[in-house]
Scaffold this active site. Structure first.
Site, short mmCIF file in Angstrom:
data_model
loop_
_atom_site.label_atom_id
_atom_site.label_comp_id
_atom_site.label_asym_id
_atom_site.label_seq_id
_atom_site.Cartn_x
_atom_site.Cartn_y
_atom_site.Cartn_z
N CYS A 116 -8.22 -14.90 -5.38
CA CYS A 116 -8.08 -15.17 -3.80
C CYS A 116 -9.04 -16.13 -3.18
O CYS A 116 -8.91 -16.39 -1.77
CB CYS A 116 -7.67 -13.91 -3.58
SG CYS A 116 -6.54 -13.12 -3.82
N HIS A 256 -10.23 -14.00 4.38
CA HIS A 256 -8.58 -13.43 3.50
C HIS A 256 -7.89 -12.28 3.99
O HIS A 256 -8.25 -10.98 4.15
CB HIS A 256 -9.07 -13.63 2.01
CG HIS A 256 -8.43 -13.35 1.21
ND1 HIS A 256 -7.06 -14.26 1.31
CD2 HIS A 256 -8.46 -11.69 0.46
CE1 HIS A 256 -6.67 -13.50 0.40
NE2 HIS A 256 -7.05 -12.38 -0.25
N ASN A 286 -0.25 -11.03 1.55
CA ASN A 286 -1.42 -11.37 0.89
C ASN A 286 -0.80 -12.57 0.25
O ASN A 286 -0.32 -12.39 -1.00
CB ASN A 286 -1.97 -10.90 0.05
CG ASN A 286 -3.37 -11.30 -1.22
OD1 ASN A 286 -3.90 -12.58 -0.90
ND2 ASN A 286 -3.82 -10.42 -1.26
O1 UT7 Z 1 -6.41 -10.20 -2.72
C1 UT7 Z 1 -7.57 -9.89 -3.48
C2 UT7 Z 1 -8.15 -8.58 -3.33
N1 UT7 Z 1 -7.12 -7.20 -2.79
C3 UT7 Z 1 -7.36 -6.67 -2.00
O2 UT7 Z 1 -8.31 -6.86 -1.68
C4 UT7 Z 1 -6.53 -5.09 -2.41
C5 UT7 Z 1 -7.43 -4.23 -2.74
N2 UT7 Z 1 -7.31 -2.90 -1.81
C6 UT7 Z 1 -6.38 -2.64 -1.00
O3 UT7 Z 1 -6.09 -3.34 -0.63
C7 UT7 Z 1 -6.02 -0.85 -1.15
O4 UT7 Z 1 -6.64 -0.04 -2.28
C8 UT7 Z 1 -3.78 -1.06 -1.80
C9 UT7 Z 1 -3.19 -1.42 -0.58
C10 UT7 Z 1 -4.00 -1.79 -2.88
C11 UT7 Z 1 -3.30 1.21 -1.37
O5 UT7 Z 1 -4.34 1.70 -0.96
P1 UT7 Z 1 -5.05 3.10 -0.87
O6 UT7 Z 1 -5.46 3.35 0.82
O7 UT7 Z 1 -6.47 2.37 -1.64
O8 UT7 Z 1 -4.43 3.63 -1.33
P2 UT7 Z 1 -4.72 4.23 -2.60
O9 UT7 Z 1 -4.35 3.52 -4.58
O10 UT7 Z 1 -5.71 5.05 -2.98
O11 UT7 Z 1 -3.17 5.35 -3.16
C12 UT7 Z 1 -3.08 6.37 -1.95
C13 UT7 Z 1 -2.20 7.71 -1.89
C14 UT7 Z 1 -1.65 7.62 -3.75
O12 UT7 Z 1 -0.69 8.96 -3.75
P3 UT7 Z 1 -1.60 10.20 -3.82
O13 UT7 Z 1 -2.46 10.06 -5.37
O14 UT7 Z 1 -3.17 9.89 -2.06
O15 UT7 Z 1 -0.68 11.56 -4.05
C15 UT7 Z 1 -0.40 6.25 -4.64
O16 UT7 Z 1 -0.03 6.93 -5.09
O17 UT7 Z 1 -0.81 6.72 -1.09
C16 UT7 Z 1 -0.22 6.77 -2.82
N3 UT7 Z 1 0.55 5.26 -2.48
C17 UT7 Z 1 1.64 4.49 -2.11
N4 UT7 Z 1 2.61 5.40 -1.30
C18 UT7 Z 1 3.34 4.71 -0.82
C19 UT7 Z 1 0.00 3.98 -3.94
N5 UT7 Z 1 0.67 2.93 -2.74
C20 UT7 Z 1 1.88 3.27 -2.41
C21 UT7 Z 1 2.76 2.14 -2.11
N6 UT7 Z 1 3.51 3.22 -0.91
N7 UT7 Z 1 2.86 1.44 -2.07
#
Ligand code: UT7
Length: 331
Positions: A116, A256, A286
């Site tokens: 990215c 970004h 993204n």
């Molecule tokens: O461009 C290159 C660089 N990339 C980035 O900068 C991306 C960086 N990461 C992110 O943007 C975020 O970490 C994500 C958007 C990918 C995920 O968001 P998060 O707030 O970190 O969520 P998480 O992975 O900690 O998940 C929180 C909860 C989990 O459930 P529990 O364990 O709390 O019950 C996940 O299973 O949300 C759940 N979850 C979802 N729920 C609905 C994870 N993905 C999804 C989804 N829809 N798509």
């Protein structure tokens, strides 16, 4: 004679027609519009669906948009750089094909890959060629067909990425506009957290890994998120401070588009109001190498000669950086 700086003199862009909305994703994986919107800021993304069309198709269209808007003769272009994490093929660079298709018959061309951060690093390369006096017209295209290596059964990644391309032309400037400063970094210990592991030279695809889907993008979102927030904000702050800029001197943050919360954190660190933060993640998600030029294309009409822009990016690798840029024209 005044010092030559490298300035963007034209911008173009292209996104495919097909719109993949959060509502459609709800029918594909266990997710919902509310979760995606609050956690990422994304509402929809564009997907290049036509078989046989790859990143070069996006790049060519973005470049042609730039050429038709600016009236630049493609034969005058010295170098075509395609910043991409999703080249058309493993063994023939995307940039030469792109150059030939747009009629840049006197150019040389190569790809540049830093996930990215590809476009930001590309700005450094393109501007260096101009500042050195070696070349006069460098076309930098950021293009990615992310849908080509996303698993649409994996809700951790498929809700984030989209396809698109943006292009900018760098030319010499003798009034001091263009690239002013940059701070680029990497940390290879981060590569396990965001990768498409199989299909490269270390790990060729086997029937077993194919069936496991190991050629798709994997992301440990939480770890990437934490690193993105701290590193992108750190370099943006350092670039602002070492150029003695106050928050009122900065006109735009061009960050970004990976997650609205990461962009907001960077803006907050350099005390920027929301109105100064370019944002189009809601429309495109993204798009990897394309996010920064797509922002410039969407905001071009609002940019004024002399505006101070802070570019910032973070991506797989890990790679990241920030760049201070003085806009060179009124549109
Ligand atoms: O461009 C290159 C660089 N990339 C980035 O900068 C991306 C960086 N990461 C992110 O943007 C975020 O970490 C994500 C958007 C990918 C995920 O968001 P998060 O707030 O970190 O969520 P998480 O992975 O900690 O998940 C929180 C909860 C989990 O459930 P529990 O364990 O709390 O019950 C996940 O299973 O949300 C759940 N979850 C979802 N729920 C609905 C994870 N993905 C999804 C989804 N829809 N798509």
């Amino acid at each position: 004679m005044s010092k030559i700086t490298a300035a963007i003199t034209a911008v173009g862009s292209y996104v495919p027609d097909y719109v993949l909305t959060n509502q459609i994703l709800e029918t594909m994986v266990d997710t919902n519009d509310e979760w995606i919107t609050t956690r990422t800021g994304i509402k929809e993304r564009r997907i290049l669906k036509e078989p046989g069309k790859g990143t070069s198709f996006l790049a060519i269209n973005a470049a042609q948009d730039l050429l038709s808007k600016s009236g630049v003769d493609p034969k005058d272009i010295d170098l075509v750089l395609v910043a991409t994490a999703t080249p058309d093929m493993k063994a023939a660079a995307t940039a030469p094909y792109t150059a030939t298709e747009i009629g840049a018959t006197n150019a040389f061309a190569f790809d540049l890959e830093a996930a990215c951060s590809s476009f930001l690093y590309g700005m450094s390369v393109a501007s260096s060629y101009i500042e050195s006096g070696r070349y006069k017209k460098v076309l930098l295209i950021g293009a990615d067909k992310n849908s080509s290596f996303i698993n649409y059964k994996d809700r951790a990644t498929c809700i984030i990425f989209g396809d698109g391309a943006g292009a900018v032309l760098f030319e010499p400037n003798e009034e001091g506009f263009g690239v002013q400063d940059e701070l680029l970094r990497c940390d290879g210990s981060g590569r396990e957290f965001l990768r498409a592991q199989y299909g490269g030279s270390s790990y060729p695809i086997t029937e077993e890994t194919f069936n496991e889907g190991s050629h798709y993008v994997f992301q440990d979102g939480k770890t990437v998120f934490k690193n993105a927030v701290s590193n992108m904000a750190d370099v943006a702050e350092q670039v602002v401070k070492r150029n003695n800029l106050t928050n009122s001197d900065v006109d735009w943050l061009v960050a970004h588009q990976a997650n609205k919360r990461i962009i907001d954190a960077t803006a907050h660190r350099i005390n920027l109001e929301d109105e100064k933060v370019m944002m189009n993640i809601q429309k495109y998600g993204n798009t990897t190498s394309a996010t920064l030029p797509l922002l410039l294309s969407d905001y071009e009409s609002q940019l004024k000669k002399g505006d101070n822009l802070i570019f910032a990016a973070f991506g797989g690798g890990f790679t990241w950086g920030a760049l201070y840029y003085k806009w060179a024209y009124n549109s």
